[in-house]
Design an enzyme around this catalytic site. Structure first.
Site, PDB file in Angstrom:
ATOM      1  N   ASN A  28       4.650  13.196  -1.027  1.00 33.99           N
ATOM      2  CA  ASN A  28       3.479  12.674  -1.744  1.00 33.99           C
ATOM      3  C   ASN A  28       2.157  12.971  -1.024  1.00 33.99           C
ATOM      4  OD1 ASN A  28       3.802  10.856   0.303  1.00 33.99           O
ATOM      5  ND2 ASN A  28       4.034   9.052  -0.996  1.00 33.99           N
ATOM      6  N   GLU A  70      -2.257   2.682  13.967  1.00 35.46           N
ATOM      7  CA  GLU A  70      -2.014   4.101  13.717  1.00 35.46           C
ATOM      8  C   GLU A  70      -3.066   4.987  14.395  1.00 35.46           C
ATOM      9  OE1 GLU A  70      -1.695   4.118   9.439  1.00 35.46           O
ATOM     10  OE2 GLU A  70       0.223   3.044   9.502  1.00 35.46           O
ATOM     11  N   LYS A 106       0.247  15.219   4.854  1.00 36.35           N
ATOM     12  CA  LYS A 106       1.644  15.377   5.262  1.00 36.35           C
ATOM     13  C   LYS A 106       2.039  16.865   5.231  1.00 36.35           C
ATOM     14  CE  LYS A 106       3.016  10.756   3.654  1.00 36.35           C
ATOM     15  NZ  LYS A 106       3.976   9.975   2.827  1.00 36.35           N
ATOM     16  N   TYR A 160       6.447   5.083  11.520  1.00 38.85           N
ATOM     17  CA  TYR A 160       7.128   4.509  10.357  1.00 38.85           C
ATOM     18  C   TYR A 160       8.045   3.346  10.743  1.00 38.85           C
ATOM     19  CZ  TYR A 160       5.501   8.120   7.083  1.00 38.85           C
ATOM     20  OH  TYR A 160       4.748   8.923   6.263  1.00 38.85           O
ATOM     21  N   HIS A 209      -0.830  10.345   3.746  1.00 35.88           N
ATOM     22  CA  HIS A 209      -0.588   8.991   4.258  1.00 35.88           C
ATOM     23  C   HIS A 209      -1.934   8.325   4.511  1.00 35.88           C
ATOM     24  CE1 HIS A 209       0.610   5.651   6.823  1.00 35.88           C
ATOM     25  NE2 HIS A 209      -0.432   5.972   7.548  1.00 35.88           N
TER      26      HIS A 209
HETATM   27  P1  RTP Z   1       2.193   6.052   3.295  1.00 38.15           P
HETATM   28  O1  RTP Z   1       2.655   5.008   4.283  1.00 38.15           O
HETATM   29  O2  RTP Z   1       2.868   7.392   3.461  1.00 38.15           O
HETATM   30  O3  RTP Z   1       0.703   6.149   3.212  1.00 38.15           O
HETATM   31  O4  RTP Z   1       2.633   5.606   1.842  1.00 38.15           O
HETATM   32  P2  RTP Z   1       2.597   4.165   1.218  1.00 38.15           P
HETATM   33  O5  RTP Z   1       1.960   3.187   2.146  1.00 38.15           O
HETATM   34  O6  RTP Z   1       2.006   4.340  -0.147  1.00 38.15           O
HETATM   35  O7  RTP Z   1       4.133   3.861   1.081  1.00 38.15           O
HETATM   36  P3  RTP Z   1       5.112   3.104   2.095  1.00 38.15           P
HETATM   37  O8  RTP Z   1       5.739   1.978   1.372  1.00 38.15           O
HETATM   38  O9  RTP Z   1       4.436   2.825   3.398  1.00 38.15           O
HETATM   39  O10 RTP Z   1       6.215   4.213   2.313  1.00 38.15           O
HETATM   40  C1  RTP Z   1       6.040   5.248   3.249  1.00 38.15           C
HETATM   41  C2  RTP Z   1       6.497   6.555   2.657  1.00 38.15           C
HETATM   42  O11 RTP Z   1       7.889   6.494   2.474  1.00 38.15           O
HETATM   43  C3  RTP Z   1       8.247   7.293   1.374  1.00 38.15           C
HETATM   44  N1  RTP Z   1       9.041   6.503   0.461  1.00 38.15           N
HETATM   45  N2  RTP Z   1      10.146   6.945  -0.065  1.00 38.15           N
HETATM   46  N3  RTP Z   1      12.572   7.142  -1.489  1.00 38.15           N
HETATM   47  C4  RTP Z   1      11.816   6.066  -1.640  1.00 38.15           C
HETATM   48  O12 RTP Z   1      12.115   5.176  -2.392  1.00 38.15           O
HETATM   49  C5  RTP Z   1      10.601   5.973  -0.859  1.00 38.15           C
HETATM   50  N4  RTP Z   1       9.776   4.930  -0.821  1.00 38.15           N
HETATM   51  C6  RTP Z   1       8.783   5.281   0.025  1.00 38.15           C
HETATM   52  C7  RTP Z   1       6.980   7.759   0.709  1.00 38.15           C
HETATM   53  O13 RTP Z   1       6.746   9.112   1.065  1.00 38.15           O
HETATM   54  C8  RTP Z   1       5.923   6.853   1.290  1.00 38.15           C
HETATM   55  O14 RTP Z   1       4.686   7.507   1.318  1.00 38.15           O
HETATM   56 MG    MG Z   2       2.537   2.927   4.148  1.00 38.44          MG
END
Ligand code: RTP
Ligand code: MG
Length: 148
Positions: free
Chosen positions: A112, A126, A9, A49, A115
């Protein structure tokens, strides 16, 4: 061979973590089949997203991922989707174990660093959003024999 979509990212790119992150997946034994440094358009960010459209942080998420260059990659290998998620660590870096990428390099849930696709369906979707078929390479069988 299973494939996944991984992306450093904007925070990871600006903190010079591309090499460190690529190195971890290389050393694990996965193979890089496509990569590019790129800027994400508003439209691509909203598509990527899409599953989070109704979440309160959607706007921030799109603003962040379009805020600077990202390093988009396709990796392949046995169980690469699940294993790369383990190597990334929990979404919120405060819950991410040490020796994971987020555990070692991140403190904030938004910023973080990386991705990774979370299922075969999201990996296919994706990869298709970010790469054309001709941007992905195939390896000769001889090289594969070292690991698989
Ligand atoms: P990613 O898609 O980025 O690989 O991360 P992930 O699957 O672990 O998490 P996901 O639930 O898909 O969420 C996508 C990204 O959204 C941001 N996020 N912010 N503020 C919040 O509560 C919150 N929750 C998620 C994070 O940057 C996450 O990577
Ligand atoms: Mg995700």
């Amino acid at each position: 061979m299973e494939k996944t979509f991984l992306m450093v990212k904007p925070d990871g790119v600006q903190r010079n973590l591309i090499g460190e992150i690529v190195s971890r997946f290389e050393k694990k034994g996965f193979r890089l089949v496509g990569a590019k440094l790129m800027s994400i358009s508003q439209e691509l960010a909203e598509q990527h997203y899409g599953e989070h459209k109704e979440r309160p942080f959607f706007g921030e998420l799109v603003d962040f991922i379009t805020s600077g260059p990202v390093f988009a990659m396709v990796w392949e290998g046995e169980n690469v989707i699940a294993t790369s998620r383990q190597m990334m660590g929990a979404t919120n870096p405060k819950d991410a174990a040490a020796a994971t990428i987020r555990g070692d390099f991140a403190v904030n849930v938004g910023k973080n660093v990386i991705h990774g696709s979370d299922s075969p369906e999201s990996a296919e979707r994706e990869i298709g959003l970010f790469f054309k078929q001709e941007e992905l390479v195939e390896y000769p069988k001889l090289i594969s024999q070292w690991v698989y």
